[in-house]
Design a protein around this motif. Structure first.
Motif, mmCIF file in Angstrom:
data_model
loop_
_atom_site.group_PDB
_atom_site.id
_atom_site.type_symbol
_atom_site.label_atom_id
_atom_site.label_comp_id
_atom_site.label_asym_id
_atom_site.label_seq_id
_atom_site.Cartn_x
_atom_site.Cartn_y
_atom_site.Cartn_z
ATOM 1 N N VAL A 57 0.730 -1.126 -0.134
ATOM 2 C CA VAL A 57 -0.114 0.094 0.192
ATOM 3 C C VAL A 57 0.900 1.170 -0.148
ATOM 4 O O VAL A 57 1.757 1.453 0.839
ATOM 5 C CB VAL A 57 -1.079 -0.111 1.275
ATOM 6 N N PRO A 58 0.804 1.861 -0.953
ATOM 7 C CA PRO A 58 1.816 3.214 -1.161
ATOM 8 C C PRO A 58 1.464 4.208 -0.031
ATOM 9 O O PRO A 58 0.148 4.566 0.385
ATOM 10 C CB PRO A 58 1.301 3.723 -2.596
ATOM 11 N N ASN A 59 2.586 4.995 0.514
ATOM 12 C CA ASN A 59 2.351 5.734 1.629
ATOM 13 C C ASN A 59 1.392 7.038 1.126
ATOM 14 O O ASN A 59 0.726 7.743 1.588
ATOM 15 C CB ASN A 59 3.767 6.552 1.940
ATOM 16 N N ASP A 60 1.702 7.285 -0.037
ATOM 17 C CA ASP A 60 0.771 8.492 -0.662
ATOM 18 C C ASP A 60 -0.630 8.031 -1.064
ATOM 19 O O ASP A 60 -1.221 9.134 -1.309
ATOM 20 C CB ASP A 60 1.917 9.242 -1.799
ATOM 21 N N TRP A 61 -0.983 7.146 -0.776
ATOM 22 C CA TRP A 61 -2.407 6.732 -0.947
ATOM 23 C C TRP A 61 -3.054 6.857 0.498
ATOM 24 O O TRP A 61 -4.073 6.786 0.587
ATOM 25 C CB TRP A 61 -2.762 5.232 -1.136
ATOM 26 N N LEU A 62 -2.208 7.080 1.643
ATOM 27 C CA LEU A 62 -2.741 7.015 2.901
ATOM 28 C C LEU A 62 -3.632 8.279 2.988
ATOM 29 O O LEU A 62 -3.191 9.428 2.629
ATOM 30 C CB LEU A 62 -1.720 7.084 3.785
ATOM 31 N N PRO A 63 -4.808 8.179 3.535
ATOM 32 C CA PRO A 63 -5.438 9.360 4.193
ATOM 33 C C PRO A 63 -4.889 9.820 5.292
ATOM 34 O O PRO A 63 -4.085 9.274 5.903
ATOM 35 C CB PRO A 63 -6.909 8.803 4.456
ATOM 36 N N VAL A 64 -5.206 11.277 5.812
ATOM 37 C CA VAL A 64 -4.437 11.865 6.777
ATOM 38 C C VAL A 64 -4.486 11.063 7.931
ATOM 39 O O VAL A 64 -3.483 10.985 8.543
ATOM 40 C CB VAL A 64 -5.043 13.379 6.837
ATOM 41 N N ALA A 65 -5.636 10.649 8.146
ATOM 42 C CA ALA A 65 -6.015 9.864 9.414
ATOM 43 C C ALA A 65 -6.238 8.438 8.786
ATOM 44 O O ALA A 65 -7.270 8.146 8.211
ATOM 45 C CB ALA A 65 -6.920 10.239 10.471
ATOM 46 N N ALA A 66 -5.405 7.352 9.107
ATOM 47 C CA ALA A 66 -5.804 6.196 8.796
ATOM 48 C C ALA A 66 -5.770 4.887 9.895
ATOM 49 O O ALA A 66 -5.289 5.131 10.883
ATOM 50 C CB ALA A 66 -4.573 5.643 7.598
ATOM 51 N N GLU A 67 -6.404 3.744 9.557
ATOM 52 C CA GLU A 67 -6.261 2.655 10.391
ATOM 53 C C GLU A 67 -6.289 1.463 9.356
ATOM 54 O O GLU A 67 -6.621 1.434 8.492
ATOM 55 C CB GLU A 67 -7.369 2.712 11.342
ATOM 56 N N ALA A 68 -5.676 0.542 10.004
ATOM 57 C CA ALA A 68 -5.292 -0.921 9.185
ATOM 58 C C ALA A 68 -6.034 -2.210 10.004
ATOM 59 O O ALA A 68 -6.083 -1.883 11.082
ATOM 60 C CB ALA A 68 -3.942 -0.985 8.905
ATOM 61 N N GLU A 69 -6.447 -3.054 9.177
ATOM 62 C CA GLU A 69 -6.652 -4.333 9.774
ATOM 63 C C GLU A 69 -5.964 -5.506 9.038
ATOM 64 O O GLU A 69 -5.974 -5.538 7.788
ATOM 65 C CB GLU A 69 -8.274 -4.406 9.672
#
Lengths: 261, 261, 261
Positions: free
Chosen positions: A188-200
């Motif tokens: 998952v590219p860093n620059d796809w991440l929303p400002v606030a993210a969580e992962a599962e």
């Protein structure tokens, strides 16, 4: 004289790395020989492909990246050189170039004629007898034309590594690599991440993306913007791979973190 | 300036390899320092002797091979340099040169005077204090005469490694080395092998000699003409040493394969 | 061009060491890159501090020692260069310089401005993005002034490692390091030892100081004047750490050996 980097699964107990370096030192005197990694897991083409992607353009234009993880040695697979971003790959055509090629497409490839290699040509050690001579040839500034006939870059072997996907607000990816520290490097590219993210992953929710390991308590899971350009999952002072019981290719989903998270 | 190769059992966790390299970099500035292997098993003189045999003549004439596996450090064993095939060995006189000497007899040897080494001279780290200074001396192109008095090559220590034997149509040899991959490298020369051969080791018969690992199914045993010039026993994607429960010095018999085999 | 040594906990399976070397090769072309140790235990700042102490002055004046064991990466710790005995340290300010500084006080230190490093600057890989560029800057002979503002050497982080003490005829020290061979390297200076000494550690008395491992029978404990300048405890062909069940920081007492001992 161009530098030659070495990435292998030969380990550091036997003399194999030394034999390869001897051929390089004899055929390309003066070329810097730069060890990258010799403890790639045996036959782990994908791990080495990830290593190559990491180092590829950190080295100067003209560098020769010699990569020998070659479980099919002596069989049908081709021996090749391939040019991408003005650096050269030398090794077996078994997918080692996959991730480099996605980032920087291969522009030229040639099949290595074994005739110009070491004599006698062994059945099981083409690192020494075929790839090292080709790497030395390039390092010495000689023409790639002399190495052998052209191969259409699209016909090179590629590993089947899934690309990350956007699914509405969700990002879907996989674990690309588990490193020495047990960190899980995802696709998952860093620059796809929303400002606030969580992962599962593996049924465990990991909130927030941290800027350093000490943002969490020792032993806790955290997400970081990985240094290779993609999301990573770590345990501070621990091993995320063991904590989560997760291996390469495990699925990960990233979503925007709600205000209540 | 000649290159210096390094083969040790110092590992890659402690600073010992670094101390040796520091002495080399100080005393022979500009000499290329080429790591061969630092994970030789502790005190495994024979493993290192095998490594040296593999690399010896792959490097250019004039190369200095510094090899430090030295369980007798500080004791009675001599510190030596020895010339074979116009390359130099520097290390303890404990048999490290055995297999090189069989292939390319030692033509000159000298005992190293410790007076020209590092000060204070330690009891337990002659790699740094005695051998590295002698290697640097040679790499800098200085005369071997200044290293110390001549030693008759025939008086150097040799390991007791049995030679292969022909017994009518049978070839009898031993396992010389078990490598990182669990391959069994034997003493039976490739060029002694009949056109069709089979081998027996540890009560197991292995038919045929294969040209590549993928000539058999994964997990199966196979014979190959080894890249070091002698017969090898492998398991495709596995470890022959574990499959057969075999260690160094195990006996192997090779015979011509009958038409029914 | 000055040489750059590398001491890390990055291992030899992943491409991390290669990325660091790529930055060095790009920014300081021609600088010799000298591997010291990449298998420092993860996050083991003290082990790396001991390595640095061992190698520091074995290398020529001007050498740059790049040391990256950095569990606090991305957090509050400073990134520094520090000069001691006319060699340079480049790495995190987490105590790596402690033992070097005791032997050869740091005379100058600077905080590295990350602006001159790799782009994008990662959160978790300052070895590549911050330290390697600073090391390359120094190796290329550029002014330390350009690296960043001065830091008072007394304000650098130091590890809390107890000094050895004299207590009448007794010498009291600790285990400073356990090496690959299970040797216990203590803090008791060789030149404090009485002519005849015995030691007690973990309730076990070890008589005499030996000049070589083969002064005792295989499997026996012995004391040696260590090659790093302090007393060591070993087992011939074995591991003193396991024999004694002793770890880093264990106490040792040395006393003059009585005539009856």
């Amino acid at each position: 004289m161009a530098a030659i980097t070495l990435t292998t699964d030969y380990g550091s107990a036997d003399g194999y790395v030394g034999e390869v370096k001897g051929v390089l030192a004899t055929r390309a005197p003066g070329a810097a020989l730069i060890d990258v990694a010799h403890e790639v897991a045996r036959g782990d083409v994908r791990g080495a492909a990830w290593n190559l992607r990491r180092i590829w353009t950190r080295f100067p234009v003209g560098t020769i990246h010699l990569a020998i993880v070659d479980p099919g040695v002596g069989g049908e697979r081709l021996a090749i050189v391939a040019r991408s971003a003005d650096r050269w790959f030398v090794g077996p055509d078994n997918g080692l170039i996959t991730l480099v090629d996605r980032a920087h497409p291969v522009r030229e490839a040639r099949r290595i004629r074994p005739e110009s290699g070491e004599r006698p040509l062994s059945d099981t050690f083409h690192g020494r007898d075929v790839f090292a001579p080709a790497a030395a040839h390039l390092a010495a500034g000689k023409s790639p034309d002399e190495i052998g006939p052209s191969v259409e870059p699209s016909r090179l072997e590629r590993l089947d590594i899934p690309e990350p996907e956007r699914d509405g607000p969700l990002l879907r990816g996989h674990v690309l690599h588990v490193d020495r520290f047990g960190n899980l490097i995802t696709t998952v590219p860093n620059d796809w991440l929303p400002v606030a993210a969580e992962a599962e992953i593996a049924g465990v929710r990991i909130p927030g993306v941290s800027a350093s390991y000490d943002a969490v308590e020792p032993g806790h899971l955290l997400l970081t913007r990985g240094s290779g350009g993609t999301l990573e999952i770590s345990v501070r002072d621990g091993r995320a791979s063991e904590r989560l019981g997760v291996h390469r290719d495990a699925e990960i989903v990233v979503r925007p973190a709600g205000p209540e998270s």
